[in-house]
Design an enzyme around this catalytic site. Structure first.
Site, mmCIF file in Angstrom:
data_model
loop_
_atom_site.group_PDB
_atom_site.id
_atom_site.type_symbol
_atom_site.label_atom_id
_atom_site.label_comp_id
_atom_site.label_asym_id
_atom_site.label_seq_id
_atom_site.Cartn_x
_atom_site.Cartn_y
_atom_site.Cartn_z
ATOM 1 N N ALA A 52 7.034 -0.018 0.848
ATOM 2 C CA ALA A 52 5.979 -0.301 1.784
ATOM 3 C C ALA A 52 4.905 1.127 1.308
ATOM 4 C CB ALA A 52 6.339 -0.513 3.139
ATOM 5 N N GLU A 53 3.779 0.859 0.951
ATOM 6 C CA GLU A 53 3.056 2.032 0.494
ATOM 7 C C GLU A 53 2.699 2.860 1.966
ATOM 8 O OE1 GLU A 53 2.056 -1.137 -0.014
ATOM 9 O OE2 GLU A 53 -0.128 -1.299 0.060
ATOM 10 N N ASN A 54 2.872 2.483 2.898
ATOM 11 C CA ASN A 54 2.542 3.093 4.218
ATOM 12 C C ASN A 54 3.796 4.189 4.403
ATOM 13 O OD1 ASN A 54 3.710 0.625 4.930
ATOM 14 N ND2 ASN A 54 3.612 1.152 6.889
#
Lengths: 223, 230, 223, 230
Positions: A52-54
């Site tokens: 997840a890019e977060n």
């Protein structure tokens, strides 16, 4: 149009077909919307690391129970963690993405061109849009799969000779999976390899602007 | 002994001025300095240039639009796919009342890191051949084209940590890291809200996500709940 | 030369004089060699954060007891930790240095020019040298103090009109502290502000190649 | 289940080839992959391009000079101030038998990070007006000059962690981090020696310094003592 409107795959079956592209050990980023569903259709014997890019590597399914504001995917949904997960900040996360360490990204699409250009961020009807991580994922992922409905709700063709909407990135799409077909993007154009059960290839052709080559192995999807 | 702890969010942001460029850490519900944002609303600071990953319905940042406190937003996420429920920001944007600079998320965070790390510019392939390229220099290195993206800095950074000590060390929790560590490097004055403030020496040096050098002020706050409409 | 060889400060007193430049809350990087000694002469009421470019903020004195290979300063010496210390990798460490978050760097010198050029890495006698973190510290620190003996062991002048040795960085030195004097580097040249106890200003002038202005407040160092 | 654990250092480096560019983590005694280096000595791999912060008397890397295994070193620290005791590398360097590219340490680590992070080049003021500038492009951004420094990548990276799991996650200890996390991002094949290998799921996700994606192979080794002559 009446009959043909009910043929083709559901969103869940599109996700299932995309899931078949994933292999043991791959690092996979799933975009917001339809792509998120892919995680639910992974064969149980395959271990994939979802990024997840977060700032999470190795998250699992959506969390149905309590909401932890610090444990969310890039769509803001609460997720669970699998053994071997890790956290990192956004600089490290996009280093991972831009640096080609993500094997597969699955993104939604508004338009894909025969050259593999992707448009998926700007919504003309809204007079705006949000880029989020889409441009970095499109450019950085080793393989880019676009999962979308073959045509827009109003019937507008989405697989086009040229994109009309502002691009997310040019020449990046490797595979298109829609409710009607699986299409590979080759250097010399589009290549129809699979059709959804009951969908005749000429219907796919009719709903695709550029001329596609048909694979000699063209077959019905096994779902 | 160095002590950077302030008694309240309002005290901690006492010198934020009209027209200030402010970075706000956080990704949707994770790691958002909500208490500092609400203090900013109370102070009625005007013409804010807000640098944040996202502004939207449910974000505390959107609350600053109630009194038109924001002049410009630099973000990666600001206009939602669904038109069903619009944020205040979206309404004001569509009416042309606020400016928006949309940045790809990887470029956004790397530009901030560059400002903090003394790097002159970022060379990235992201945005090439798109509207993001407009007005920017393209540089070719060993036969590959890159966009030259400039560092992004601010007057203030508002960050959110899980724990802080009196010296200013910050420990983050899970995906609450996101943009907070880089923003803490890239602003003149860095103000951190933390769920727990502990004595200097109580944090595990192995777990510090932002070393004390980057933090000017710390304030202990109960985190506010954020309801995100994705 | 006989008499004059014994005047001037010891290495320890040079370090003590440098330590007087440090203020509460400063982040300070000490170079290898003489600068390392500065930590020992910090007034006890002043809290300074020492940064080691190999990834520590907030280390204390040298560790006299056991040797932990993972707890060393940039000179490879075992150190202790103070409350509030933190660890980080080298990318983060040089982001801190290059990004101007280090208030003061104290480096050794081979030559300093009247324009504040520093040469401290290349050893002509050795036909080589090592850059290490010196160039980044020289460029990145908000204030650069050079601590060195005023002349080389063979009597060669070290404070020069122009450096002859390869530069570490041009125009970076703010203050020179030697066994003989304290000299500020101003945009228009060198400025003699202090002499070591018993050292006449004209001796300092004689051992300094460029012409220095003498501060109207020129005084003997208080040690 | 993914399992990246190899039985021995020799197994873990089985495909390292003559002429390979290899990154070695570690700063003097901290975080050095000494067991992997000794396995490389055993294999008698030739013409190695060694990318490491330091090579010197007491470094395990210097041992590779015994049989002239190293053709070139890219480092920040290689020639010592004192001529009293020379390393094997120094002797060979002064005889012109090995090549040396000396890089400022901040540029060294940022070039490696750029390679790992998909950044086209690093713009830094470090090295301007020095020999480091020779042959390099100077770029002016908003009136300030920067050196354009290119990404640095390798065929292999040998890194050292405190703990690892079977999936390839690495946890570092204290100043043992140094160059290991960035080198793990910048090589085709990343091989980690760890003091302790634990089951996947046993490491604290908050403490992982190198996420599993970057690591190809893990081997458990007792760390070797390094005696540094500073």
């Amino acid at each position: 149009m009446g009959e043909s409107d009910v043929i083709g795959l559901s969103r869940e079956l599109i996700a299932l077909r995309v899931a078949r592209e994933l292999r043991e050990g791959m690092v996979v980023n799933l975009g917001i919307g339809l792509p998120t569903l892919v995680a639910s259709f992974l064969p149980p014997d395959i271990q994939v690391l979802f990024q997840a890019e977060n700032g999470i590597l190795g998250y699992g399914g959506l969390s149905e129970t309590d909401f932890d504001p610090d444990l969310i995917n890039a769509g803001g949904q609460p997720v669970t963690l699998l053994p071997g997960a890790s956290f990192f900040d956004s600089a490290a996360s996009f280093a991972m993405i831009r640096g080609r360490h993500v094997d597969v990204a699955v993104l939604g699409g508004l338009e894909v061109s025969e050259k593999g250009d992707l448009a998926n961020w700007y919504l003309p009807a809204r007079g705006g849009g949000s880029i989020g991580g889409a441009m970095d994922l499109a450019v950085g992922a080793r393989r880019l799969i676009v999962a979308m409905s073959h045509t827009a709700p109003d019937g507008r063709l989405r697989i086009r000779t040229q994109c009309e909407y502002p691009l997310t990135a040019p020449g990046v799409v490797d595979l298109i999976v829609t409710d009607l077909a699986v299409i590979e993007v080759h250097p010399n154009g589009l290549f129809l390899t699979e059709v959804a059960p009951g969908v005749p290839p000429d219907l796919v052709d009719a709903r695709t602007e550029p001329i596609m080559q048909h694979s000699p192995m063209l077959k019905e999807m096994a779902l | 002994m160095i002590d950077k702890v302030f008694p309240s969010p309002d005290d901690a942001i006492h010198d934020v001025f009209d027209g200030a460029a402010i970075m706000f850490g956080g990704f949707v519900s994770a790691g958002s300095p909500s208490n500092l944002i609400l203090a900013l609303q109370q102070r009625r600071t005007k013409r804010i240039i807000a640098i944040a990953n996202n502004i939207g319905l449910g974000d505390k940042l959107d609350v600053l639009c109630e009194q038109h406190q924001i002049a410009k937003v630099i973000a990666t996420f600001a206009i939602r796919a669904s038109a069903k429920r619009q944020s205040l920001f979206e309404e004001q944007y569509h009416r042309g009342e606020v400016e928006l600079e949309l940045v790809p998320q990887g470029t956004f965070v790397e530009r901030i890191r560059a400002a903090g790390a003394g790097i002159g510019a970022v060379l990235t392939r992201t945005g090439l051949g798109t509207v993001v390229q407009e007005g920017k220099q393209v540089l070719t290195v060993d036969g590959v084209d890159y966009l030259l993206e400039k560092p992004l800095r601010a007057d203030f950074a508002f960050v959110k940590a899980w724990k802080a000590d009196h010296l200013g060390n910050l420990v983050y929790r899970m995906a609450g890291r996101n943009f907070n560590p880089v923003m803490a490097m890239a602003a003149e004055v860095v103000i951190a809200e933390a769920e727990h403030v502990v004595e200097t020496g109580e944090l595990d040096p192995e777990r510090v996500g932002t070393p004390a050098v980057y933090v000017d002020r710390v304030v202990e706050c109960k985190p506010l709940q954020i309801r995100w409409y994705g």
